[in-house]
Scaffold this motif. Structure first.
Motif, short mmCIF file in Angstrom:
data_model
loop_
_atom_site.label_atom_id
_atom_site.label_comp_id
_atom_site.label_asym_id
_atom_site.label_seq_id
_atom_site.Cartn_x
_atom_site.Cartn_y
_atom_site.Cartn_z
N LYS A 1 5.24 6.32 0.20
CA LYS A 1 6.73 6.16 0.01
C LYS A 1 7.30 6.97 -1.07
O LYS A 1 6.34 8.15 -2.11
CB LYS A 1 7.22 5.01 -0.66
N SER A 2 8.09 8.55 -1.60
CA SER A 2 8.88 9.35 -2.61
C SER A 2 8.61 8.95 -4.21
O SER A 2 8.95 7.06 -3.90
CB SER A 2 9.88 9.73 -2.12
N ALA A 3 8.29 9.29 -5.16
CA ALA A 3 8.29 8.70 -5.91
C ALA A 3 8.72 9.59 -7.41
O ALA A 3 8.69 11.29 -6.84
CB ALA A 3 7.21 7.95 -6.06
N SER A 4 9.20 9.05 -7.95
CA SER A 4 9.94 10.23 -9.41
C SER A 4 9.17 9.17 -10.85
O SER A 4 9.59 8.11 -10.95
CB SER A 4 11.51 10.49 -8.99
N ASP A 5 9.93 10.47 -11.99
CA ASP A 5 9.57 9.56 -12.93
C ASP A 5 8.28 9.10 -13.13
O ASP A 5 8.00 8.18 -14.25
CB ASP A 5 10.68 8.80 -13.44
N PHE A 6 7.45 10.29 -12.73
CA PHE A 6 6.03 9.16 -12.91
C PHE A 6 5.20 9.77 -14.19
O PHE A 6 5.86 10.26 -14.90
CB PHE A 6 4.66 10.03 -11.76
N LEU B 1 0.87 -1.63 0.46
CA LEU B 1 0.25 -0.13 0.07
C LEU B 1 0.53 1.27 0.52
O LEU B 1 0.92 2.00 -0.34
CB LEU B 1 -0.99 0.22 1.71
N SER B 2 1.83 1.39 0.42
CA SER B 2 2.72 2.57 1.05
C SER B 2 3.45 2.87 -0.91
O SER B 2 3.40 3.81 -1.01
CB SER B 2 3.89 1.57 2.05
N LEU B 3 4.26 1.56 -1.38
CA LEU B 3 4.40 2.14 -2.93
C LEU B 3 3.53 2.60 -3.84
O LEU B 3 3.28 3.05 -4.62
CB LEU B 3 4.78 0.56 -3.24
N ALA B 4 2.06 1.62 -3.38
CA ALA B 4 1.14 2.04 -4.62
C ALA B 4 0.19 3.90 -4.23
O ALA B 4 0.19 5.06 -4.59
CB ALA B 4 -0.19 1.04 -4.40
N ALA B 5 0.17 4.14 -2.55
CA ALA B 5 0.13 5.84 -2.31
C ALA B 5 1.20 6.40 -3.27
O ALA B 5 1.28 7.33 -3.48
CB ALA B 5 0.09 5.38 -0.55
N GLY B 6 2.99 6.04 -2.81
CA GLY B 6 3.53 7.00 -3.53
C GLY B 6 3.42 7.44 -5.42
O GLY B 6 3.45 8.96 -5.12
N LEU B 7 2.88 6.75 -5.69
CA LEU B 7 2.63 6.50 -6.99
C LEU B 7 1.85 7.52 -7.08
O LEU B 7 1.74 8.10 -7.76
CB LEU B 7 3.02 5.05 -7.07
N GLU B 8 0.48 7.07 -6.82
CA GLU B 8 -0.38 7.41 -6.69
C GLU B 8 -0.35 8.86 -6.37
O GLU B 8 -2.10 9.46 -6.80
CB GLU B 8 -1.84 6.41 -6.37
N SER B 9 0.44 9.57 -5.40
CA SER B 9 0.20 10.45 -5.02
C SER B 9 0.61 11.64 -6.24
O SER B 9 0.12 12.86 -5.57
CB SER B 9 1.09 10.94 -3.81
N GLN B 10 1.18 10.71 -6.96
CA GLN B 10 1.40 12.12 -8.35
C GLN B 10 0.03 12.30 -9.45
O GLN B 10 0.12 12.53 -10.17
CB GLN B 10 2.30 11.10 -8.76
N SER B 11 -1.11 11.17 -8.79
CA SER B 11 -2.28 11.84 -10.34
C SER B 11 -3.25 12.17 -9.16
O SER B 11 -3.78 12.03 -7.99
CB SER B 11 -1.88 10.63 -10.66
N GLU B 12 -4.15 12.25 -10.42
CA GLU B 12 -5.24 12.72 -10.10
C GLU B 12 -6.43 12.18 -9.92
O GLU B 12 -8.23 12.46 -9.92
CB GLU B 12 -6.22 14.28 -10.16
N HIS B 13 -6.48 10.69 -10.56
CA HIS B 13 -7.85 10.20 -10.95
C HIS B 13 -8.58 9.79 -9.95
O HIS B 13 -7.50 9.36 -8.71
CB HIS B 13 -6.83 8.92 -11.93
N PRO B 14 -9.31 9.53 -10.06
CA PRO B 14 -10.77 8.59 -8.50
C PRO B 14 -9.96 7.70 -7.96
O PRO B 14 -9.62 7.63 -6.80
CB PRO B 14 -11.86 8.20 -9.71
N ILE B 15 -9.03 6.85 -8.95
CA ILE B 15 -9.21 5.77 -8.28
C ILE B 15 -7.48 5.44 -7.58
O ILE B 15 -7.05 5.64 -6.14
CB ILE B 15 -8.98 4.13 -9.32
#
Length: 653
Positions: free
Chosen positions: A396-401, A366-380
């Motif tokens: 977690k901190s993400a880059s190159d989204f 969940l931490s990995l998914a939340a880090g990635l999805e924090s860069q998006s505005e999609h409802p999911i």
């Protein structure tokens, strides 16, 4: 019409002041006999009263002819009859007939009636703006692609079948069409009730008014104008509004009987006294007194005052009443039909479960998914981020989204390539997962996405539309009152079943389109049940109008609000209790006022006709006026007492 009644009231009220000052009966009552008399004062009185009669009384005179033409005499007939008798009799007295003038009675009756109609129309006013709100769902222009590939912005009305248009991320689909290029997710919640964004690609249909998600798509227009899905919804709303039956106004029914009584008693009085050998002037005065005392001062305010008080009380308690007749019917409710998305649920995703597919802990997934999805505005994406926060998991901190159009997103986290993707993405890449826990979530109607690290699935995240906390309490209380609770939704059957089981609903209807929603309301009503429909979307509009009482969640669309009879401003389904309590109290006060407004005629009319004359008891016009004033005061006080009809703010009652 509201502005017209307001203007007529103020003009008539201003002119009524000198009419009252010049009226001999009012001067005598105040002990000012002849104090304001001057040469020609009766003609000035006649002139001012004539203006009030023809200008202020015109809506009632016009209504008289309309009611008689339809053979349905009611309030307008009674008012017009009363003011006409008072005016023409008083005019005859001014020009030589023996008797007393009733101009003061004429102008005060017109003032009170104009005020009553103004109050009532202001309280229940409004042609519904549902159709206009529906039209606003469509954009005004579209990006049409010419034969040479150039993009030209054109008006929606200029589109024709076969045209190709570009729909950019975040834009609304201009009209129904088939996707010929690109893939994206479409938010159709306000059109179909489907809470989950719907993934669509080539050869699939996009509905006009749906909001495009993250990808650009090219559509080929298939339907325009009246053929489109949204236009069909508009037609259903219009038809339901035109065919919706309304309860007949109790005051009109009372006015109808008072009209018959006034005509019968007045005519019988005149004939009787002429038959006994009395002078014509005496017989005519008795008849006029009967007609005047039947004047509906109190009746004209009996309902509008209660409506005004209840409207204020409901506004204070977060309830906006748009249709009084439907609101009054709420006292007989025995079934409540809820929309799901945005009504029983919050209309937004949250994590309902995390499944680890390997050695990685669920919290890490969940931490990995939340880090990635924090860069998006999609409802999911927002749902994943929200779920992680609710569970106390740090992102977690993400880059190159980067978006994977229509199938998910990817980014770099701690040097690893992390993807959150749809089941379709795994199938296309030969990584399909078959896990019983994941399958269970899918069977319950949850949306499932997979977390992939360096090309291998490490976990699955299930998301579901969040049920409102207030919904549990609302359903529980309604069922304790013996009211059946049902749900109708455009969502899939597993989703609907899961929500119904959690809330303990009596019945649910799933995968229902807008025309079917209205049909379901009709089906439930066919069981001899009085049905309230509660919803917030475009897809609910026809059903809201079709129901006995349409209730819109205030946070919903303008369409739902404009189609409803009652709007819950606080978006709290528990406010249905306040509606029921106030509806019952309001109806009770209306009946009490109508009984009082008409009941005093039981003894006043016989006295006015001269029943007590052989014993020296004769009801004078002045005393008759006092009785009418008393009746009006009692009606006004009783309406004010509506404020004591329970504590609506305490919805636990």
């Amino acid at each position: 019409m509201v502005a017209d009644f307001r203007l007529r009231f103020w003009v008539s009220a201003v002119l009524s002041v000198p009419v009252l000052a010049l009226s001999p009966m009012i001067q005598a009552f105040l002990g000012l006999d002849n104090a304001l008399a001057f040469t020609g004062d009766t003609y000035v009185l006649f002139a001012l009263s004539s203006i009030v009669f023809f200008y202020g009384g015109w809506p009632f005179l016009k209504g008289l002819f309309s009611e008689l033409a339809s053979l349905r005499p009611g309030m307008m007939t009674l008012i017009a009859l009363a003011i006409s008798v008072a005016f023409f009799y008083s005019s005859a007295v001014v020009f030589g007939l023996s008797g007393k003038v009733f101009f003061w009675e004429l102008v005060t009756l017109i003032d009170v009636m104009l005020l009553g109609h103004w109050i009532e129309m202001k309280s229940v006013m409004g042609a519904s703006g549902a159709l206009e709100a529906l039209v606003k769902l469509l954009p005004s222009t579209a990006h049409r692609l010419d034969d040479d590939g150039e993009i030209v912005d054109v008006a929606i009305a200029d589109l024709k079948p076969g045209d190709r248009v570009l729909v950019k991320p975040g834009e609304k689909v201009p009209t129904d069409g088939i996707i010929v290029k690109g893939r994206s997710s479409f938010n159709e919640a306000m059109l179909t009730g489907e809470s989950r964004p719907v993934e669509k690609g080539p050869d699939q249909e996009a509905v006009g008014g749906a909001v495009n998600g993250e990808g650009s798509v090219t559509l080929e227009i298939r339907k325009t104008g009246a053929e489109t899905y949204l236009s069909q919804v508009i037609d259903m709303v219009r038809q339901a509004q035109e065919t919706r039956s309304r309860t007949q106004d109790l005051a009109n029914r009372a006015a109808l009987w008072l009209t018959y009584i006034a005509l019968t008693a007045g005519t019988a009085t005149l004939i009787f006294w002429l038959g006994t050998g009395e002078e014509f002037s005496f017989a005519l005065e008795r008849m006029v007194t009967v007609m005047v005392i039947t004047c509906p001062h109190a009746l004209g305010l009996a309902v509008p005052l209660v409506v005004a008080v209840s409207t204020r009380l409901t506004a204070q308690n977060g309830l906006l009443i748009r249709d009084r007749a439907a609101f009054e019917r709420a006292r007989n409710l025995d079934t409540v039909l809820f929309d799901k998305t945005g009504t029983l649920t919050e209309g937004k995703f949250s994590v309902s479960g995390v499944v680890a597919l390997g050695d990685m802990p669920e919290a890490e997934v969940l931490s990995l998914a939340a880090g990635l999805e924090s860069q998006s505005e999609h409802p999911i994406a927002r749902g994943v981020a929200r779920g992680a926060h609710e569970r106390g998991v740090s992102a977690k901190s993400a880059s190159d989204f980067r978006n994977i159009t229509g199938q998910g997103a990817e980014a770099t986290i701690e040097g690893r390539k992390v993807q959150v993707v749809s089941p379709g993405f795994l199938r296309e890449n030969g990584k399909e997962v078959d896990d019983p826990k994941v399958r269970k979530h899918a069977d319950e109607g949850d949306t499932v996405v997979y977390v992939v690290v360096d090309g291998e699935p490490v976990g699955a995240i299930a998301l579901a539309d969040v049920i409102r906390e207030e919904s549990f309490e609302a359903i529980s209380r309604l069922k304790k009152m013996g009211i059946r609770c049902m749900m109708v939704t455009g969502d899939a059957t597993p989703v609907a079943r899961s929500v119904a089981e959690q809330l303990g609903l009596d019945e649910y209807f799933a995968e229902i389109l807008p025309d079917q929603k209205a049909e379901k309301v009709r089906d439930v009503k066919a069981r001899s049940l009085t049905v309230a429909m509660i919803g917030d979307g475009v897809n609910d509009a026809p059903a809201l109008v079709e129901s006995d009482l349409g209730i819109a969640i205030g946070a919903g669309t303008d369409v739902a609000i404009e189609s409803a009879d009652v709007v819950l401003v606080r978006s709290d389904p528990r406010d249905v209790f306040a509606i029921l309590a106030l509806s019952r109290a309001t109806y009770s006060k209306m009946v009490q006022n109508l009984l009082w407004a008409t009941g005093y005629n039981t003894f006043a009319i016989p006295l006015a006709a001269g029943v007590g004359y052989p014993w020296g008891v004769l009801l004078t016009p002045a005393f008759g006026a006092a009785l009418m004033s008393l009746s009006t005061v009692v009606v006004a006080i009783n309406a004010k007492l509506l404020g004591r009809a329970g504590n609506l703010a305490n919805r636990s009652d």
